[in-house]
Design an enzyme around this catalytic site. Structure first.
Site, short mmCIF file in Angstrom:
data_model
loop_
_atom_site.label_atom_id
_atom_site.label_comp_id
_atom_site.label_asym_id
_atom_site.label_seq_id
_atom_site.Cartn_x
_atom_site.Cartn_y
_atom_site.Cartn_z
N SER A 127 24.69 -22.19 22.89
CA SER A 127 25.08 -23.55 23.22
C SER A 127 25.93 -23.65 24.48
CB SER A 127 25.80 -24.16 22.03
OG SER A 127 26.00 -25.53 22.25
N HIS A 128 27.16 -24.15 24.32
CA HIS A 128 28.01 -24.42 25.48
C HIS A 128 28.69 -23.16 26.01
CE1 HIS A 128 30.34 -24.46 21.84
NE2 HIS A 128 31.41 -24.14 22.56
N ASP A 156 24.93 -29.94 27.68
CA ASP A 156 25.36 -28.55 27.54
C ASP A 156 24.19 -27.56 27.58
OD1 ASP A 156 24.25 -28.98 25.03
OD2 ASP A 156 25.71 -27.71 24.02
N ASP A 165 22.30 -25.96 25.43
CA ASP A 165 21.09 -26.15 24.63
C ASP A 165 20.72 -27.62 24.47
OD1 ASP A 165 23.33 -26.55 23.04
OD2 ASP A 165 22.29 -25.98 21.20
N ASP A 212 22.22 -30.31 23.25
CA ASP A 212 22.59 -31.18 22.13
C ASP A 212 23.87 -31.97 22.37
OD1 ASP A 212 24.23 -28.99 21.84
OD2 ASP A 212 23.62 -28.52 19.78
N ARG A 213 24.63 -31.60 23.41
CA ARG A 213 25.88 -32.34 23.68
C ARG A 213 25.71 -33.26 24.88
NH1 ARG A 213 31.09 -28.55 22.96
NH2 ARG A 213 30.38 -27.45 21.10
N LYS A 220 22.46 -32.87 16.83
CA LYS A 220 22.98 -33.79 17.83
C LYS A 220 22.05 -33.72 19.04
CE LYS A 220 26.59 -30.40 19.16
NZ LYS A 220 26.55 -29.41 18.08
C1 VG1 Z 1 32.25 -26.43 18.24
C2 VG1 Z 1 32.57 -27.90 18.06
C3 VG1 Z 1 31.75 -28.48 16.93
C4 VG1 Z 1 30.26 -28.24 17.22
C5 VG1 Z 1 30.03 -26.76 17.44
C6 VG1 Z 1 28.60 -26.45 17.82
O1 VG1 Z 1 32.60 -25.72 17.06
O2 VG1 Z 1 33.94 -28.08 17.82
O3 VG1 Z 1 32.04 -29.85 16.82
O4 VG1 Z 1 29.48 -28.69 16.16
O5 VG1 Z 1 30.86 -26.28 18.49
O6 VG1 Z 1 28.23 -27.17 18.96
P1 VG1 Z 1 33.96 -24.90 16.91
O7 VG1 Z 1 33.86 -24.21 15.58
O8 VG1 Z 1 34.03 -23.96 18.09
O9 VG1 Z 1 35.07 -25.90 16.98
V1 VG1 Z 1 27.07 -26.55 20.02
O10 VG1 Z 1 26.74 -27.69 21.16
O11 VG1 Z 1 27.96 -25.22 20.55
O12 VG1 Z 1 25.82 -26.00 19.05
CO CO Z 2 25.09 -27.23 22.14
#
Ligand code: VG1
Ligand code: CO
Length: 540
Positions: free
Chosen positions: A110-111, A274, A276, A278-279, A373
């Site tokens: 992801s991010h 981001d 992938d 989804d953000r 998302k």
């Molecule tokens: C973070 C965010 C959470 C989100 C998750 C996955 O998790 O706070 O809201 O759902 O990333 O997002 P954490 O446990 O680091 O707070 V993504 O776009 O990385 O799949």
């Molecule tokens: Co993501």
């Protein structure tokens, strides 16, 4: 077909969304294979159909070939793969649902940054298109500690550049255009002619895809189908290392977009997404929209888009997300839900038809069109609202606050804290909770304090210890939790909120408005003494 003997690999525990590790760890001997076999052992592969794709980061292409060979050796009937092994997370969710498959494997961290020394990840999505729930990821984790062998086919690579059907052993591999079905879905939800007319009348937008997976989706939808000016999408080609960028759409990491939107020749609307896809982050000319406010504005205006004309069934938000969306749900007299962090907790509410729109403070918003998302979805809903209301973003936000009041909100992240120190801080905080109510700090009196536990209203499953909440009599709130997506030490997240009913005090700077809450957060948890940090690394 080969059976490879292996020994269990410790520490393959999925976090908030899938298993995330440093790329060299994932590329280590048997590591990816160990996890993928455990995944197939838990969900079963024989005769099944899966979707496969990823965000294009380093190792995405190699990992896809390994996963395909293992799917074939485990007896899967068919895998639908995005061309080039590319699929955004929301597009993968859509393909799982559209083709009624038995789930999907998404390769993404992801991010988190990508590259040989950065991060890689694998997540499994269920037949409903949503992230595997805790019971499933726990079972996968247990399996990684037991397995002694994995199955893999000895075969040539599949040509993932070529659209169409190929065979891998007895398994069919269908390589599909990663964008087409997703773009078609968006056309059913939003008023494309109205948005196109707005662009045609000179509306200007900047979309920063951050060299991640959203580029091809945004270029096709915004520029090709909606007629946004060529060049609207920047950093639009997915790169294995995201061009060295940190593909996290927030004011810190999407600095260039923020500078443009606050600069002299700012476009009407800015957005970023981001790794992938989804953000999303949305920015108006000269005004930043906090994700919690974005969720509330989208919920209040969704009926302006064709896909939501009938109204919303309910709105769900993660616990650390501000209560701004709750105020909209109350006004609309629809259900409101507060879930733990992570999209998997929205799945049951969406499946049961209790919620239509969901959101997290971490730049995630989505609806029941998929079970993830969806960054571009949120951006298109904003565009649809702007096309109908014909007002600048700043006016829409201003009117929203005047109607509902404003929930000042910010998240402070302290990254790469020593794990034992972060754990000790959380333990001390948890131990202090019973004594907090009635205590006054920074002139605010604590009214309640707890460790958030969630009982799923649909299946009754219980999730404990989802974050420490401190509530104050004046409506302010502090939440503390440790990240489940980091790959280096611990990341402490401190979520800060304060409500202003207005009309005075609606237009303060968020950090200024929150100053006493921020000081209280440091005092109550003794962040400095425990972590050795006084200032956060990232403020959103
Ligand atoms: C973070 C965010 C959470 C989100 C998750 C996955 O998790 O706070 O809201 O759902 O990333 O997002 P954490 O446990 O680091 O707070 V993504 O776009 O990385 O799949
Ligand atoms: Co993501």
């Amino acid at each position: 077909m080969t059976k490879v003997d292996t020994t269990p690999i410790a520490g393959q525990k999925p976090g908030t969304s899938g298993l995330r590790k440093k790329t060299p760890v994932f590329m280590g001997r048997h590591y990816l294979e160990n996890f993928v076999q455990s995944l197939f052992d838990v969900v079963g592969a024989g005769g099944k159909t899966f979707v496969l794709g990823g965000d294009g980061r380093y190792f995405n292409d190699r990992a896809a070939q390994v996963i395909l060979r293992m799917a074939a050796a485990n007896g899967a009937a068919r895998v639908i793969v995005g061309q080039g092994a590319i699929l955004s997370t929301p597009a993968a969710s859509h393909l799982i649902r559209l083709n009624k498959t038995d789930g999907g494997i998404i390769m993404s961290a992801s991010h988190n940054p990508g590259g040989p020394e950065e991060d890689f990840g694998v997540k499994f999505n269920m037949p409903n298109g949503g992230p595997a729930p805790e019971a499933v990821t726990e079972a996968m984790y247990r399996r990684t500690t037991e397995i002694t062998a994995y199955h893999i086919l000895e075969a040539q690579d599949v040509d993932l550049g070529r659209i169409g059907r190929q065979r891998l052993g007895d398994m069919a591999v269908d390589v599909v255009d990663p964008v087409a079905e997703y773009a078609a879905l968006m056309e059913t939800l939003f008023d494309f002619p109205a948005i196109a007319a707005m662009f045609g009348a000179g509306f200007r937008m900047r979309m920063d895809a951050m060299c991640a997976v959203t580029g091809p989706y945004a270029t096709e939808i915004l520029e090709n189908r909606l007629g946004a000016a060529p060049g609207t999408v920047i950093n639009g080609t997915p790169l294995p290392d995201f061009g060295g960028m940190h593909p996290d759409p927030n004011p810190t990491w999407a600095r260039a977009l923020m500078d443009e939107m606050f600069g002299p020749d700012a476009p009407d609307f800015g957005a970023a997404s981001d790794g992938d896809g989804d953000r999303n982050m949305v920015v108006g000319r000269g005004i930043y929209v906090s994700p919690s406010d974005s969720l509330a504005v989208l919920a209040a205006n969704a009926h302006l888009a064709p896909g939501y004309r009938a109204g919303l069934k309910g709105v769900a938000r993660s616990m650390p997300t501000s209560a701004a969306a709750d105020r909209v749900a109350d006004a609309l007299k629809i259900g409101k839900y507060e879930t733990p962090t992570g999209w998997k907790f929205f799945g049951n509410l969406l499946d049961a038809g209790r919620a239509t729109i969901c959101g997290e403070e971490s730049f995630g918003t989505g609806s029941d069109h998929v079970r993830e998302k969806d960054g571009l979805w949120a951006i298109l809903l904003w565009l649809n609202i702007l096309a109908v209301r014909k007002q600048p973003v700043a006016d829409i936000l201003g009117e929203h606050w005047a109607t509902y009041g404003r929930n000042y909100y910010s998240r402070h992240d302290f990254e790469a804290v020593a794990t034992d120190r972060a754990d000790a801080m959380m333990a001390a905080l948890r131990a202090s909770l019973a004594g907090l109510p009635g205590r006054t700090v920074e002139g605010m009196t604590v009214s309640a304090a707890d460790d958030f536990a969630y009982t799923d209203p649909v299946d009754g499953s219980v999730s404990q210890k989802q974050g420490v909440r401190v509530l104050f009599a004046d409506g302010s709130r502090i939440v503390y939790r440790l990240s489940g997506t980091g790959t280096e030490g611990a990341t402490l997240r401190v979520y800060l909120e304060r409500y202003a009913a207005g009309p005075d005090g609606l237009h303060l700077d968020a950090q200024e408005a929150l100053a006493p809450v921020i000081r209280a957060a440091h005092t109550l948890a003794d962040i400095g003494a425990h972590t050795g940090r006084s200032d956060p690394d990232v403020i959103t």
